[in-house]
Design a protein around this motif. Structure first.
Motif, PDB file in Angstrom:
ATOM      1  N   ASP A 104      16.183  35.797   8.053  1.00  0.00           N
ATOM      2  CA  ASP A 104      16.667  35.206   6.799  1.00  0.00           C
ATOM      3  C   ASP A 104      16.119  33.790   6.700  1.00  0.00           C
ATOM      4  O   ASP A 104      16.593  32.874   7.376  1.00  0.00           O
ATOM      5  CB  ASP A 104      18.193  35.189   6.760  1.00  0.00           C
ATOM      6  CG  ASP A 104      18.739  34.709   5.417  1.00  0.00           C
ATOM      7  OD1 ASP A 104      17.945  34.238   4.572  1.00  0.00           O
ATOM      8  OD2 ASP A 104      19.959  34.809   5.213  1.00  0.00           O
TER       9      ASP A 104
ATOM     10  N   PRO B 294      21.511  30.355   1.329  1.00  0.00           N
ATOM     11  CA  PRO B 294      21.914  31.731   1.579  1.00  0.00           C
ATOM     12  C   PRO B 294      23.083  32.140   0.699  1.00  0.00           C
ATOM     13  O   PRO B 294      23.783  31.301   0.178  1.00  0.00           O
ATOM     14  CB  PRO B 294      22.321  31.703   3.068  1.00  0.00           C
ATOM     15  CG  PRO B 294      22.622  30.291   3.394  1.00  0.00           C
ATOM     16  CD  PRO B 294      21.775  29.459   2.471  1.00  0.00           C
TER      17      PRO B 294
ATOM     18  N   ARG C 100      16.090  31.774   4.112  1.00  0.00           N
ATOM     19  CA  ARG C 100      16.657  30.911   3.070  1.00  0.00           C
ATOM     20  C   ARG C 100      17.120  29.545   3.573  1.00  0.00           C
ATOM     21  O   ARG C 100      16.889  28.536   2.892  1.00  0.00           O
ATOM     22  CB  ARG C 100      17.807  31.637   2.372  1.00  0.00           C
ATOM     23  CG  ARG C 100      17.354  32.822   1.516  1.00  0.00           C
ATOM     24  CD  ARG C 100      18.544  33.577   0.939  1.00  0.00           C
ATOM     25  NE  ARG C 100      19.327  34.204   1.991  1.00  0.00           N
ATOM     26  CZ  ARG C 100      20.479  34.841   1.783  1.00  0.00           C
ATOM     27  NH1 ARG C 100      20.966  34.920   0.535  1.00  0.00           N
ATOM     28  NH2 ARG C 100      21.128  35.399   2.773  1.00  0.00           N
TER      29      ARG C 100
ATOM     30  N   GLU D 277      16.440  26.486  -1.272  1.00  0.00           N
ATOM     31  CA  GLU D 277      16.955  27.844  -1.119  1.00  0.00           C
ATOM     32  C   GLU D 277      18.253  27.786  -0.347  1.00  0.00           C
ATOM     33  O   GLU D 277      18.392  27.045   0.628  1.00  0.00           O
ATOM     34  CB  GLU D 277      15.964  28.740  -0.352  1.00  0.00           C
ATOM     35  CG  GLU D 277      14.699  29.042  -1.128  1.00  0.00           C
ATOM     36  CD  GLU D 277      14.917  30.054  -2.234  1.00  0.00           C
ATOM     37  OE1 GLU D 277      15.972  30.707  -2.248  1.00  0.00           O
ATOM     38  OE2 GLU D 277      14.022  30.183  -3.089  1.00  0.00           O
TER      39      GLU D 277
ATOM     40  N   TYR E 164      14.988  38.166   4.211  1.00  0.00           N
ATOM     41  CA  TYR E 164      14.639  37.323   3.063  1.00  0.00           C
ATOM     42  C   TYR E 164      13.358  36.553   3.367  1.00  0.00           C
ATOM     43  O   TYR E 164      13.341  35.655   4.213  1.00  0.00           O
ATOM     44  CB  TYR E 164      15.768  36.342   2.752  1.00  0.00           C
ATOM     45  CG  TYR E 164      16.962  36.994   2.094  1.00  0.00           C
ATOM     46  CD1 TYR E 164      17.067  37.057   0.706  1.00  0.00           C
ATOM     47  CD2 TYR E 164      17.989  37.539   2.859  1.00  0.00           C
ATOM     48  CE1 TYR E 164      18.169  37.648   0.087  1.00  0.00           C
ATOM     49  CE2 TYR E 164      19.088  38.138   2.260  1.00  0.00           C
ATOM     50  CZ  TYR E 164      19.170  38.189   0.883  1.00  0.00           C
ATOM     51  OH  TYR E 164      20.257  38.783   0.283  1.00  0.00           O
ATOM     52  N   TRP E 165      12.287  36.955   2.678  1.00  0.00           N
ATOM     53  CA  TRP E 165      10.998  36.289   2.799  1.00  0.00           C
ATOM     54  C   TRP E 165      10.344  36.240   1.423  1.00  0.00           C
ATOM     55  O   TRP E 165      10.856  36.805   0.453  1.00  0.00           O
ATOM     56  CB  TRP E 165      10.076  37.057   3.762  1.00  0.00           C
ATOM     57  CG  TRP E 165      10.678  37.350   5.091  1.00  0.00           C
ATOM     58  CD1 TRP E 165      10.873  36.483   6.123  1.00  0.00           C
ATOM     59  CD2 TRP E 165      11.166  38.623   5.555  1.00  0.00           C
ATOM     60  NE1 TRP E 165      11.447  37.120   7.195  1.00  0.00           N
ATOM     61  CE2 TRP E 165      11.643  38.446   6.874  1.00  0.00           C
ATOM     62  CE3 TRP E 165      11.255  39.899   4.996  1.00  0.00           C
ATOM     63  CZ2 TRP E 165      12.193  39.476   7.629  1.00  0.00           C
ATOM     64  CZ3 TRP E 165      11.806  40.941   5.742  1.00  0.00           C
ATOM     65  CH2 TRP E 165      12.270  40.725   7.031  1.00  0.00           C
TER      66      TRP E 165
ATOM     67  N   LEU F 103      11.605  33.543  -2.483  1.00  0.00           N
ATOM     68  CA  LEU F 103      12.248  34.418  -1.519  1.00  0.00           C
ATOM     69  C   LEU F 103      13.002  35.555  -2.201  1.00  0.00           C
ATOM     70  O   LEU F 103      13.634  35.374  -3.238  1.00  0.00           O
ATOM     71  CB  LEU F 103      13.221  33.616  -0.646  1.00  0.00           C
ATOM     72  CG  LEU F 103      12.627  32.467   0.177  1.00  0.00           C
ATOM     73  CD1 LEU F 103      13.670  31.897   1.116  1.00  0.00           C
ATOM     74  CD2 LEU F 103      11.401  32.925   0.965  1.00  0.00           C
ATOM     75  N   SER F 104      12.926  36.724  -1.586  1.00  0.00           N
ATOM     76  CA  SER F 104      13.676  37.885  -2.062  1.00  0.00           C
ATOM     77  C   SER F 104      13.990  38.764  -0.863  1.00  0.00           C
ATOM     78  O   SER F 104      13.434  38.591   0.227  1.00  0.00           O
ATOM     79  CB  SER F 104      12.872  38.669  -3.103  1.00  0.00           C
ATOM     80  OG  SER F 104      11.662  39.175  -2.540  1.00  0.00           O
ATOM     81  N   ARG F 105      14.873  39.731  -1.052  1.00  0.00           N
ATOM     82  CA  ARG F 105      15.287  40.619   0.032  1.00  0.00           C
ATOM     83  C   ARG F 105      14.466  41.908  -0.043  1.00  0.00           C
ATOM     84  O   ARG F 105      14.443  42.577  -1.077  1.00  0.00           O
ATOM     85  CB  ARG F 105      16.790  40.928  -0.099  1.00  0.00           C
ATOM     86  CG  ARG F 105      17.373  41.703   1.075  1.00  0.00           C
ATOM     87  CD  ARG F 105      18.899  41.798   0.891  1.00  0.00           C
ATOM     88  NE  ARG F 105      19.530  42.453   2.030  1.00  0.00           N
ATOM     89  CZ  ARG F 105      19.764  43.754   2.131  1.00  0.00           C
ATOM     90  NH1 ARG F 105      19.396  44.557   1.121  1.00  0.00           N
ATOM     91  NH2 ARG F 105      20.343  44.264   3.199  1.00  0.00           N
TER      92      ARG F 105
END
Length: 375
Positions: free
Chosen positions: A365, A375, A367, A373, A256-257, A223-225
């Motif tokens: 989001d 947040p 996460r 993961e 976030y995906w 996951l990244s923004r």
């Protein structure tokens, strides 16, 4: 609008339908409050998971209430209610009764808010609303139970297969011990039997867990923004380089995906839209509402037959006919796995009037819904 067909704007709808859309936020605010208060297991479900695909279902109702729209009720030509049941099976501890209870509350809240807002529906129009909810209940519960059965069968079969290895070690080791081997060899064999017995015991415990509840298979995610609209533009540009006809609509949406897997999923949907469409432009649309993102791919052309809509996500399923072999292969099952691994769903809406739209519906989001993961 977040309707599942991508093809309708509010300007295309009747005055009543626009009124229905205008009270959507009030309906969901009251619905969420009451569901958390009275539905078992809903109190601590995070909001994007609780809201789920219901905004799309709601907007489908608004479309169905427009006399000139081809949608007869909210679940016609699509499997959005089945996607709801699928996600409830994977992401909550619900049973079928909680799903039914949620829809009952939705019906009551819809009626109360309409009265409070002075939105008047005729007997026939209430018939459309009630038919939409009744069909959604049936489809969601059917998919919910099928999902649980499928998950149990898949994992049970896999574990049963894997159990043969430690069981073989136990049986062969015990056989050798009956032959009276030297003491040092007997000790080694006993250790292997003990280790294999522990492995087998763990597998049996896992199998028992699966038979009671299991959340299904997932795709590993990183996951990244990032901005989903930018990703959609990149995929569209790549498709156009290959002589495709693709356009992108919507607004920037940062969340976030997993960019890599979501890109592959979107590429699969665009490639299928170009392959099975009528040669006209394929449209990607990005939208967000209630902590969820909606990423859809639309094409015109021959629709997916109703009897095949529930099967196209099956691994390596093909539609065979004299004129065509529709080989979805692993593309759509991969798209489904990506969506579900993010804590979301994928649905399809297909009719001769509106074309075909595949809709990926995820939390903005992800996460909290992805293992390991935070947040």
């Amino acid at each position: 609008m977040q309707a599942s067909d991508q093809a309708t704007s509010e300007q295309d709808l009747s005055r009543l339908s626009r009124q229905i859309l205008g009270m959507r936020d009030l309906v969901f605010a009251e619905w969420e409050s009451e569901v958390r208060r009275v539905v078992a297991g809903a109190k601590h479900v995070l909001r994007p998971i609780l809201i789920n695909t219901l905004p799309v279902f709601y907007d489908n109702i608004a479309e169905a209430l427009s006399p000139d729209h081809p949608r007869q009720h909210a679940t016609s030509n699509n499997d959005i209610a089945a996607a709801h049941g699928n996600e409830r099976a994977r992401m909550t501890s619900y049973g079928p009764d909680q799903i039914i209870h949620e829809y009952q509350i939705f019906r009551d809240v819809f009626s109360r808010v309409a009265d409070a807002q002075g939105v008047t529906l005729s007997r026939a129009e209430w018939g459309i609303v009630n038919a939409s909810i009744d069909c959604a209940v049936r489809e969601a519960v059917k998919k919910f139970t099928a999902m649980h059965d499928s998950m149990r069968q898949r994992v049970a079969a896999s574990l049963s297969h894997d159990m043969r290895n430690p069981l073989s070690v136990i049986v062969n080791g015990a056989h050798v011990l009956t032959l009276g081997p030297p003491a040092e060899k007997a000790q080694g064999l006993a250790g292997k039997i003990l280790d294999s017995g522990r492995r087998l015991s763990g597998m049996i415990e896992e199998l028992l867990d699966v038979l009671s509840f299991h959340k299904g298979e997932t795709v590993p995610l990183d996951l990244s923004r990032f901005d989903l609209l930018e990703l959609a533009k990149q995929v569209c540009a790549d498709a156009n380089v290959s002589d495709g006809k693709c356009s992108v609509g919507g607004s920037p949406l940062v969340g976030y995906w997993c960019e890599k897997s979501l890109r592959r999923a979107l590429e699969n949907l665009v490639a299928n839209a170009m392959k099975y469409g009528d040669g006209a432009e394929v449209t990607i649309k990005v939208a967000g509402a209630h902590g969820r993102m909606m990423l859809s791919v639309h094409n015109t052309g021959n629709p997916i037959p109703a009897e095949h809509r529930t099967r196209i996500f099956q691994y390596l399923w093909r539609q065979d006919s004299a004129r065509d072999q529709r080989g979805w292969g692993i593309g759509l099952p991969f798209v489904q796995s990506v969506a579900e691994s993010h804590g979301g769903s994928v649905a399809v809406d297909s009719s001769s009037e509106q074309g075909t739209t595949f809709l990926i519906d995820l939390p903005v989001d992800c996460r909290p819904f992805v293992p390991d993961e935070a947040p």
